[in-house]
Design a protein around this motif. Structure first.
Motif, mmCIF file in Angstrom:
data_model
loop_
_atom_site.group_PDB
_atom_site.id
_atom_site.type_symbol
_atom_site.label_atom_id
_atom_site.label_comp_id
_atom_site.label_asym_id
_atom_site.label_seq_id
_atom_site.Cartn_x
_atom_site.Cartn_y
_atom_site.Cartn_z
ATOM 1 N N LEU A 1 0.861 -1.186 0.000
ATOM 2 C CA LEU A 1 0.000 0.000 0.000
ATOM 3 C C LEU A 1 0.891 1.228 0.000
ATOM 4 C CD1 LEU A 1 -2.952 1.236 0.434
ATOM 5 C CD2 LEU A 1 -2.282 1.388 2.847
ATOM 6 N N LEU A 2 0.607 2.177 -0.893
ATOM 7 C CA LEU A 2 1.257 3.487 -0.850
ATOM 8 C C LEU A 2 0.329 4.405 -0.074
ATOM 9 C CD1 LEU A 2 2.649 3.721 -4.491
ATOM 10 C CD2 LEU A 2 3.822 2.999 -2.404
ATOM 11 N N VAL A 3 0.809 4.862 1.068
ATOM 12 C CA VAL A 3 -0.073 5.538 2.011
ATOM 13 C C VAL A 3 -0.635 6.837 1.446
ATOM 14 C CG1 VAL A 3 -0.178 6.617 4.283
ATOM 15 C CG2 VAL A 3 1.044 4.457 3.982
ATOM 16 N N GLU B 1 5.164 3.705 7.390
ATOM 17 C CA GLU B 1 4.293 4.016 8.523
ATOM 18 C C GLU B 1 3.457 5.270 8.269
ATOM 19 O OE1 GLU B 1 6.607 4.619 12.030
ATOM 20 O OE2 GLU B 1 7.893 6.137 11.112
ATOM 21 N N CYS B 2 3.893 6.110 7.354
ATOM 22 C CA CYS B 2 3.149 7.308 6.985
ATOM 23 C C CYS B 2 3.514 7.612 5.536
ATOM 24 C CB CYS B 2 3.506 8.466 7.912
ATOM 25 S SG CYS B 2 2.399 9.897 7.787
ATOM 26 N N GLY B 3 3.007 8.715 5.002
ATOM 27 C CA GLY B 3 3.404 9.122 3.670
ATOM 28 C C GLY B 3 4.886 9.454 3.621
ATOM 29 N N ILE B 4 5.436 9.459 2.414
ATOM 30 C CA ILE B 4 6.873 9.733 2.276
ATOM 31 C C ILE B 4 7.103 11.024 1.492
ATOM 32 C CG2 ILE B 4 7.595 7.357 2.585
ATOM 33 C CD1 ILE B 4 7.796 7.075 -0.442
ATOM 34 N N GLY B 5 6.174 11.962 1.605
ATOM 35 C CA GLY B 5 6.311 13.228 0.910
ATOM 36 C C GLY B 5 7.409 14.110 1.461
ATOM 37 N N ARG B 6 7.855 13.845 2.695
ATOM 38 C CA ARG B 6 8.916 14.645 3.306
ATOM 39 C C ARG B 6 10.237 13.897 3.341
ATOM 40 N NH1 ARG B 6 3.765 14.630 3.975
ATOM 41 N NH2 ARG B 6 3.876 13.603 5.991
ATOM 42 N N ALA B 7 10.254 12.651 2.872
ATOM 43 C CA ALA B 7 11.507 11.899 2.819
ATOM 44 C C ALA B 7 12.418 12.487 1.747
ATOM 45 C CB ALA B 7 11.223 10.435 2.512
ATOM 46 N N PRO B 8 13.737 12.390 1.902
ATOM 47 C CA PRO B 8 14.645 12.875 0.853
ATOM 48 C C PRO B 8 14.318 12.229 -0.487
ATOM 49 C CG PRO B 8 15.859 12.362 2.859
ATOM 50 C CD PRO B 8 14.464 11.869 3.078
#
Length: 351
Positions: A8-10, A326-333
């Motif tokens: 699943l892509l959160v 565990e959450c969205g990855i919009g703030r990941a590098p």
């Protein structure tokens, strides 16, 4: 050993635009995905942060504080209804969710027709709960009166999406995070804006009643999912859960209270938790047979190796599940996105 199937892509993904997200997800995860979100690019990159500006565009609503509090161009100042304005009479300016979804749907449909996205894959739209936005941005003394106004506007956005996207092509996810701040009695540290405080007395009845109400606005055969979350501001939870007890309780109350089918429930797993104590409450999980469980145990810091450790522990308490972050990855590098997506495929089988 559990059956680890699907991914699943959160929601948010740190890629430049929706088309790039669709193409990257299809190439990297392919048959692991039943549904694909647009990655929430642009102003949606930081979940609900852009909603304060949207709400403030309505006449009769004003910002609290003289100087903008900026996050990449978004003003995070709270809002309040001006003195003398009848809150119940307000009709909010467009919130932006429908416009973004309809634009992304056209791109999704074109890519699916071209064979880039597999046939049968659904277009996923993730929406915040009304309580999340009201709890984050509305001054405390006006939250109870303002919540129905915001809820009406958000459900109106959803209705526009439902009118434009064929229902058997659509999946709606309710992002349920602020509710766990209410449940745990904790809020974000001061650097993230202070604590959230509920405006209703019975917290569990309040959050579950709202979640059930949200389900009533998603007609079948549109798919329905719930992302249960402990936040991701600065890639940190607002509160580290001791175990999955409150998550499992929330999921069980949802399963008992929602009158339509629930296609998936997602639960977060902190990176340091590969112990039985964290997962043991999942022994009591009572989801319907049609409901997929996704565990957010894939982390960018340790990718597939770390995910396998957490899967081993989870497998002793959940007989079947898929994987997620565990959450969205919009703030990941940005450079971590593709390896992170690849880690999903490395630890799970395709559908």
């Amino acid at each position: 050993m559990a059956t680890v199937q699907g991914a699943l892509l959160v929601g948010s993904i740190n890629l430049p635009d929706a088309e790039t997200t669709f193409r990257t997800a299809a190439e990297t995860l392919g048959g692991h995905l039943k549904r694909v979100p647009d990655g929430e690019p642009g102003a949606r990159f930081h979940w609900i942060a852009f909603q304060a500006d949207r709400i403030a565009a309505t006449p009769g609503i004003e910002r609290v504080g003289d100087e903008p509090v900026l996050l990449k161009g978004l003003d995070l100042r709270p809002i309040r209804v001006a003195d003398g304005v009848d809150i119940a009479s307000l009709r909010l300016a467009p919130l932006g969710y429908a416009d973004s979804a309809l634009q992304s749907w056209e791109q999704f449909r074109a890519l699916r027709e071209a064979g880039v996205i597999a046939p049968g894959t659904r277009f996923q739209v993730s929406l915040p709960t009304p309580a999340a936005v009201v709890g984050a941005f509305v001054v405390a003394e006006q939250r109870a009166a303002f919540e129905p106004v915001y809820a009406a506007a958000l459900y109106g956005e959803l209705d526009r999406i439902l009118a434009a996207v064929p229902h058997d092509d659509l999946a709606i996810q309710w992002d349920t995070a602020v509710e766990f701040a209410f449940i745990e009695g904790a809020g974000y540290p001061e650097r993230f804006g202070g604590a959230y405080t509920p405006w209703f007395d019975d917290v569990w009845a309040g959050v579950i009643g709202r979640a059930v109400e949200q389900s009533r606005h998603v007609p079948e055969p549109v798919e329905l999912g719930y992302h249960l979350c402990y936040g991701d501001a600065g890639e940190q939870h607002f509160f580290e859960p001791a175990d999955t007890a409150n998550l499992a309780r929330f999921a069980n109350l949802l399963a008992a209270g929602v009158e339509r089918s629930i296609q998936w429930v997602h639960l977060p797993v902190p990176i340091g938790r590969d112990d039985d104590a964290y997962f043991a409450p999942l022994d009591e999980l009572a989801l319907g047979p049609e409901t997929e469980l996704y565990l957010g145990l894939v982390h960018r810091e340790d990718l597939a190796d770390g995910a396998r450790r957490r899967i081993e522990a989870a497998a002793r308490h959940a007989p079947a599940f898929g994987v997620a972050t565990e959450c969205g990855i919009g703030r990941a590098p940005a450079e971590t996105v593709v390896p992170l997506l690849g880690a999903h495929a490395a630890v799970a089988t395709a559908w």
